[in-house]
Scaffold this motif. Structure first.
Motif, PDB file in Angstrom:
ATOM      1  N   THR A 203      27.418  41.952  -2.573  1.00  0.00           N
ATOM      2  CA  THR A 203      26.817  43.210  -2.126  1.00  0.00           C
ATOM      3  C   THR A 203      26.396  44.017  -3.341  1.00  0.00           C
TER       4      THR A 203
ATOM      5  N   SER B   2      24.854  47.911  -4.418  1.00  0.00           N
ATOM      6  CA  SER B   2      24.588  49.285  -3.991  1.00  0.00           C
ATOM      7  C   SER B   2      23.422  49.861  -4.765  1.00  0.00           C
TER       8      SER B   2
ATOM      9  N   TRP C 284      22.778  49.946   0.504  1.00  0.00           N
ATOM     10  CA  TRP C 284      23.384  48.716   0.000  1.00  0.00           C
ATOM     11  C   TRP C 284      22.718  47.506   0.653  1.00  0.00           C
TER      12      TRP C 284
ATOM     13  N   ALA D 192      23.818  43.549   1.442  1.00  0.00           N
ATOM     14  CA  ALA D 192      24.806  42.466   1.444  1.00  0.00           C
ATOM     15  C   ALA D 192      24.078  41.167   1.731  1.00  0.00           C
TER      16      ALA D 192
ATOM     17  N   TYR E  87      31.957  44.266   7.311  1.00  0.00           N
ATOM     18  CA  TYR E  87      31.640  44.975   6.067  1.00  0.00           C
ATOM     19  C   TYR E  87      31.963  46.457   6.220  1.00  0.00           C
TER      20      TYR E  87
ATOM     21  N   GLY F 277      29.114  48.629   2.054  1.00  0.00           N
ATOM     22  CA  GLY F 277      28.642  47.260   2.223  1.00  0.00           C
ATOM     23  C   GLY F 277      29.598  46.223   1.670  1.00  0.00           C
TER      24      GLY F 277
ATOM     25  N   TYR G  43      21.213  50.214   9.921  1.00  0.00           N
ATOM     26  CA  TYR G  43      21.635  48.893   9.475  1.00  0.00           C
ATOM     27  C   TYR G  43      20.681  47.858  10.063  1.00  0.00           C
TER      28      TYR G  43
ATOM     29  N   GLY H 233      22.034  48.430   4.561  1.00  0.00           N
ATOM     30  CA  GLY H 233      22.526  49.698   5.060  1.00  0.00           C
ATOM     31  C   GLY H 233      21.830  50.805   4.295  1.00  0.00           C
TER      32      GLY H 233
END
Length: 761
Positions: free
Chosen positions: A111, A113, A123, A125, A157, A162, A472, A482
């Protein structure tokens, strides 16, 4: 009954048989092949009289109901008036083009950010394999989703960061989108099994074989789980099985089952004609769903009795509003088109239909691409909110009133070779959807104008989820994004269709206790889950701080050393809580013989968060008061030393300049003692009490030259030594820093008469 290109067949006794004759004989061109469209026509008087004569043989009560039905259906067969289409059919990008979302590249299983649009958080993932993903589900600050059609894993998550929380094996493979209720995550798998998982721990609560294959997701309501499935020798319900195994159609038999949420025990199973499309929809005492054959069903929720069953050529799951069922249907005679059909909830009669839209991507049925195609099918499902119907259909997104009149329409692509967009999530004042071009849109529900638009760089085929200001979205290449797009009041679309019943918002939830990402001191965390017995982060060993105050500006140099408890190469993230408005000047990371210097970029700029090849790294401003630096490829056991420099303007209040430095101790990692273990993902931590000694050393000095006479030096939380040298002062900690207090310094200046000074450095 065939109305506006939708053929309807009602199941039941003789009254329905008579009504079918009334309407089907009145349609121009005969009944035609199933699923093909023809224009609505007026039933001829002779055919209606013939049907009425057959109705006379029924009971008086049945005849009255049949007569009412004839009147309803006569009106339904009349052509709907053409609505006035707004002239400004605009491309969404004509007013606000999607901007590239500045997400760093994330490796499989990792992940990353980032920040965007000022200080909004985001973020990405990346799941272990690059499979097409379905709609994520949200509950209690967590995001849940399966790993794709070819995956045998299901993941959780943290919704704000994330970071992975847990994963669980789903051996049957191909987890569906999930629903969450009563702290349980429930999902089907393509090859036969429905699972209930503890939402907090990932522990499997129960599982039940339903049938192979499974192409839809379940629904949950009032302590019960509902799902369609193939009937095979192991299915519940004691229904004679048909063909089993890979594929769709071809002699298979299908059922619909209700199970107890508590333990997965079946309550009833009823035969249906085909597998469920997308998901069942629950409303009070009834269950509604579309099937891969294009039929729409209404079942009694208590016992599964079929209340009505209509063949309408459905291409989407139904949406329920007041006493109506809204469903998209397909037409395939001269050209492939789709339109919305409105049925009555009680009897399934056609009430009205809306304008058709070109849909060249429309296949013969939802699972025309086989099990994989049926499993991932999205459809142009209508969504009704506050008396308006919203829909992504064809290559447009539209809003209509309940009469079908267009309120606004926006085009979002020129390419309609495949279904170009997900169905929308409609939350508050925004309509949110994703496109195959990789664009994530938020539109104003009243005007259709673009509120925001981001390009994630990967196709989005599944409906997004919206929870507490975050959106999301999953991609067809194994990514989950996200993004923080609004304040926490934008909330309620927590899973496909909004809720566990798939027909509206999830209500009554609160935002998670805000994980701000702001540690109380400089902190270094492990980026992946610790192995059994490992610590969850890097223990801090020492902090050295030197502050140089010149006038009203402070330059701060922080050097922190972290122990490395890992006997394997690892990755970590260093977070430091700078004062809001401070400017970071530089950063250096040392690990063994390796030296990495950070490259500082403007907020929102793209960049790799770490690059061991050229020994440079990008320092990310995660929010106004937090900077984050990823440290990659840390050798086993090598300590990590981080030096950070920043400049800030001191606050002036009540005749003094004020400086603060974050020293409150965060949780300290520790190893398990005798009889203790570290389960994966749950590192042992302990909070330091106010009277506990700090296990790390802290040295802090301040050299101050305010350009004016320094009248007083105050440090309310710590003992300090002060050396005065004219208008300059040297201040240093005279004791070990307390674990429950930040360092606070008040530098009082001034006298009764004005002074003028020049400060240069």
């Amino acid at each position: 009954m065939r109305v506006g290109g939708a053929m309807t067949r009602r199941r039941g006794g003789g009254v329905y048989e008579a009504l079918i004759l009334v309407i089907s004989m009145g349609c121009a061109g005969g009944s035609g092949p199933r699923g093909h469209a023809s224009a609505p026509g007026e039933p001829t008087p002779s055919r209606i009289e013939e049907a009425r004569s057959r109705v006379l043989s029924l009971t008086i009560e049945e005849t009255i109901e049949a007569a009412e039905e004839v009147a309803l259906l006569r009106g339904a067969a009349e052509a709907a008036p053409e609505s006035q289409v707004p002239a400004d059919v605009l491309a969404l990008a004509s007013r606000l083009s999607p901007r590239a979302l500045p997400a760093p590249a994330a490796r499989p299983g990792m992940t990353e950010s980032f920040t965007f649009d000022g200080y909004r958080r985001g973020w990405l993932a990346r799941l272990p394999a690059a499979h097409a993903l379905l709609t994520p589900a949200y509950a209690d600050g967590k995001i849940y989703l399966g790993g794709g059609f070819s995956s045998s894993a299901f993941f959780a998550y943290d919704a704000r960061s994330g970071q992975p929380l847990w994963s669980v094996a789903a051996p049957a493979g191909g987890p569906s989108a999930a629903v969450i209720e009563d702290d349980k995550v429930v999902f089907n798998t393509e090859s036969c099994t429905i699972y209930a998982i503890d939402a907090h721990t990932g522990r499997r609560v129960w599982e039940r074989w339903l049938g192979d294959p499974l192409m839809s997701q379940p629904a949950v309501y009032d302590g019960m789980v509902y799902s369609g499935h193939v009937i095979d020798a192991r299915s519940p319900g004691r229904i004679r099985p048909g063909s089993t195994g890979w594929g769709a159609g071809g002699g298979r038999r299908y059922g619909f089952t209700a199970l107890r949420m508590r333990d997965g025990r079946p309550r009833w199973t009823r035969p249906i004609d085909a597998d469920v499309m997308n998901a069942p929809v629950v409303d009070g005492g009834s269950i509604y769903f579309s099937t891969m054959d294009g039929d729409v069903y209404r079942l009694d929720r208590r016992n599964g009795r079929v209340r009505w069953h209509e063949e309408v050529g459905a291409t989407s799951a139904p949406w329920l509003h007041d006493d109506e069922v809204h469903v998209t249907v397909g037409e395939r005679e001269e050209a492939s088109r789709e339109r919305t059909l409105v049925l009555g909830q009680r009897r399934g009669e056609v009430l009205r239909h809306f304008d058709a839209v070109d849909a060249p991507f429309l296949a013969a049925r939802a699972d025309a691409g086989g099990v994989r195609g049926g499993w991932s099918y999205e459809g142009s499902r209508p969504t009704v909110r506050a008396g308006r119907m919203y829909q992504t259909i064809g290559n447009e997104v539209q809003a209509r009133n309940m009469n079908g009149d267009l309120l606004w329409r926006r085009a979002y692509t020129e390419d309609a070779s495949t279904r170009p967009a997900s169905s929308p999530a409609v939350v508050g004042s925004q309509l949110i959807f994703g496109t195959r071009e990789g664009h994530l849109y938020g539109l104003d529900v009243d005007t259709g104008l673009t509120a925001w638009a981001w390009d994630v760089g990967e196709p989005i085929a599944a409906q997004p989820t919206v929870a507490h200001g975050w959106v999301y979205a999953s991609t067809t290449q194994g990514g989950v994004y996200g993004v923080e797009v609004a304040d926490p009041t934008l909330d309620g679309w927590h899973m496909w269709g909004g809720s566990a019943t798939h027909n509206g918002l999830t209500t009554g939830t609160t935002p998670p206790l805000e994980y701000t990402g702001r540690p109380s001191e400089g902190t270094m965390r492990l980026d992946d889950e610790p192995n059994l017995g490992e610590l969850g982060g890097f223990p801090i060993q020492s902090t050295d701080v030197h502050v140089s105050v010149t006038g009203f500006v402070a330059h701060v140099r922080v050097q922190q050393t972290f122990g490395n408890p890992y006997e394997r190469p690892v990755e970590g993230s260093y977070l430091f809580p700078v004062p809001e408005g401070a400017a970071v000047d530089g950063m250096e990371i040392r690990s063994g013989e390796r030296v990495v210097r950070a490259e500082i970029q403007p907020v929102g700029a793209r960049g790799d968060a770490g690059d061991s090849a050229n020994e440079r790294a990008v320092l990310v401003q995660e929010r106004p008061d937090v900077f984050r630096q990823t440290v990659r490829d840390i050798p086993p056991s090598d300590a990590v030393q981080i030096t950070l420099e920043y400049t800030q303007v001191l606050r002036y209040e009540d005749g003094a300049y004020h400086f603060a430095f974050p020293l409150r101790a965060g949780p300290r990692y520790r190893r398990a003692g005798a009889g203790e273990i570290n389960p994966p993902g749950t590192p042992l931590e302990e909070e330091l009490e106010a009277t506990d000694p700090r296990p790390d050393t802290v040295r802090l000095t301040v050299d101050a030259d305010l350009g004016a006479e320094l009248s007083d030096v105050e440090t309310p939380h710590h003992e300090v030594d002060v050396e005065r040298r004219g208008r300059r002062a040297h201040i240093s900690l005279a004791e070990q820093a307390r674990p429950d207090r930040d360092f606070a310094l008040r530098l009082a200046v001034g006298s009764e008469r004005p002074e003028v000074a020049v400060v240069a450095k």
